[in-house]
Motif scaffolding. Structure first.
Motif, mmCIF file in Angstrom:
data_model
loop_
_atom_site.group_PDB
_atom_site.id
_atom_site.type_symbol
_atom_site.label_atom_id
_atom_site.label_comp_id
_atom_site.label_asym_id
_atom_site.label_seq_id
_atom_site.Cartn_x
_atom_site.Cartn_y
_atom_site.Cartn_z
ATOM 1 N N TYR A 62 0.820 -1.219 0.000
ATOM 2 C CA TYR A 62 0.000 0.000 0.000
ATOM 3 C C TYR A 62 0.856 1.273 0.000
ATOM 4 O O TYR A 62 0.666 2.154 -0.838
ATOM 5 N N ASP A 63 1.779 1.375 0.915
ATOM 6 C CA ASP A 63 2.588 2.596 1.010
ATOM 7 C C ASP A 63 3.468 2.785 -0.225
ATOM 8 O O ASP A 63 3.660 3.920 -0.684
ATOM 9 N N ALA A 64 3.967 1.686 -0.782
ATOM 10 C CA ALA A 64 4.758 1.785 -2.012
ATOM 11 C C ALA A 64 3.894 2.282 -3.169
ATOM 12 O O ALA A 64 4.353 3.090 -3.989
ATOM 13 N N LEU A 65 2.662 1.808 -3.240
ATOM 14 C CA LEU A 65 1.753 2.270 -4.287
ATOM 15 C C LEU A 65 1.476 3.769 -4.145
ATOM 16 O O LEU A 65 1.454 4.501 -5.139
ATOM 17 N N LEU A 66 1.276 4.224 -2.916
ATOM 18 C CA LEU A 66 1.081 5.665 -2.695
ATOM 19 C C LEU A 66 2.313 6.443 -3.140
ATOM 20 O O LEU A 66 2.190 7.492 -3.782
ATOM 21 N N ALA A 67 3.488 5.913 -2.815
ATOM 22 C CA ALA A 67 4.740 6.585 -3.195
ATOM 23 C C ALA A 67 4.915 6.632 -4.708
ATOM 24 O O ALA A 67 5.556 7.549 -5.229
ATOM 25 N N GLU A 68 4.349 5.653 -5.407
ATOM 26 C CA GLU A 68 4.427 5.621 -6.875
ATOM 27 C C GLU A 68 3.422 6.563 -7.526
ATOM 28 O O GLU A 68 3.402 6.716 -8.739
ATOM 29 N N GLY A 69 2.545 7.164 -6.715
ATOM 30 C CA GLY A 69 1.609 8.127 -7.259
ATOM 31 C C GLY A 69 0.165 7.677 -7.320
ATOM 32 O O GLY A 69 -0.702 8.439 -7.754
ATOM 33 N N TYR A 70 -0.107 6.456 -6.891
ATOM 34 C CA TYR A 70 -1.498 6.005 -6.849
ATOM 35 C C TYR A 70 -2.226 6.746 -5.738
ATOM 36 O O TYR A 70 -1.646 7.038 -4.692
ATOM 37 N N PRO A 72 -5.124 7.009 -2.701
ATOM 38 C CA PRO A 72 -5.493 6.057 -1.653
ATOM 39 C C PRO A 72 -6.555 5.050 -2.095
ATOM 40 O O PRO A 72 -6.467 3.863 -1.771
ATOM 41 N N GLU A 73 -7.541 5.509 -2.842
ATOM 42 C CA GLU A 73 -8.617 4.619 -3.290
ATOM 43 C C GLU A 73 -8.080 3.517 -4.197
ATOM 44 O O GLU A 73 -8.410 2.333 -4.031
ATOM 45 N N ALA A 74 -7.258 3.885 -5.158
ATOM 46 C CA ALA A 74 -6.683 2.903 -6.072
ATOM 47 C C ALA A 74 -5.738 1.954 -5.326
ATOM 48 O O ALA A 74 -5.776 0.734 -5.543
ATOM 49 N N ALA A 75 -4.910 2.505 -4.467
ATOM 50 C CA ALA A 75 -3.973 1.667 -3.716
ATOM 51 C C ALA A 75 -4.724 0.668 -2.837
ATOM 52 O O ALA A 75 -4.348 -0.506 -2.764
ATOM 53 N N ARG A 76 -5.802 1.114 -2.206
ATOM 54 C CA ARG A 76 -6.604 0.195 -1.385
ATOM 55 C C ARG A 76 -7.193 -0.916 -2.242
ATOM 56 O O ARG A 76 -7.254 -2.071 -1.819
ATOM 57 N N HIS A 77 -7.638 -0.569 -3.428
ATOM 58 C CA HIS A 77 -8.187 -1.581 -4.332
ATOM 59 C C HIS A 77 -7.140 -2.660 -4.627
ATOM 60 O O HIS A 77 -7.436 -3.852 -4.579
ATOM 61 N N PHE A 78 -5.925 -2.241 -4.936
ATOM 62 C CA PHE A 78 -4.883 -3.184 -5.327
ATOM 63 C C PHE A 78 -4.423 -4.073 -4.176
ATOM 64 O O PHE A 78 -3.928 -5.176 -4.420
ATOM 65 N N VAL A 79 -4.553 -3.624 -2.946
ATOM 66 C CA VAL A 79 -4.085 -4.433 -1.810
ATOM 67 C C VAL A 79 -5.228 -5.106 -1.053
ATOM 68 O O VAL A 79 -4.987 -5.807 -0.071
#
Length: 101
Positions: A62-70, A72-79
């Motif tokens: 999750y935190d890596a996805l946020l750091a990549e620019g995703y 919060p909603e998208a990052a939550r979906h992926f994890v």
């Protein structure tokens, strides 16, 4: 941060996630106690929110996805599946899918 509140959170976690290791239970209680948003919530509600956040931040990308620019909603979906699997490993029967969005 009262001992009574910490005990209530720990008890709620024992019910929500009976296989949660003690060191993780202590970390989730600390997360809930340290959150202003969770401070006024009933112990079971705060325990659930802190447990899901702990699983998301500590056991997924999750935190890596946020750091990549995703966002919060998208990052939550992926994890979401990884969070659900972690919660299940801790004996949690409550579904997480989409509810914390």
């Amino acid at each position: 941060m009262s001992q009574r509140r910490a005990a209530a959170l720990a008890q709620a976690l024992r019910i929500l996630a009976p296989a949660l290791p003690e060191k993780d239970r202590a970390a989730v209680v600390d997360r809930a106690l340290g959150s202003r948003q969770m401070g006024a919530a009933p112990a079971p509600v705060a325990a659930w929110a802190a447990l899901v956040a702990y699983a998301r931040h500590g056991f997924t990308d999750y935190d890596a996805l946020l750091a990549e620019g995703y966002g919060p909603e998208a990052a939550r979906h992926f994890v979401e599946a990884a969070v659900a699997a972690r919660l299940a490993a801790w004996g949690c029967r409550r579904p997480v899918a989409g509810e914390d969005r």
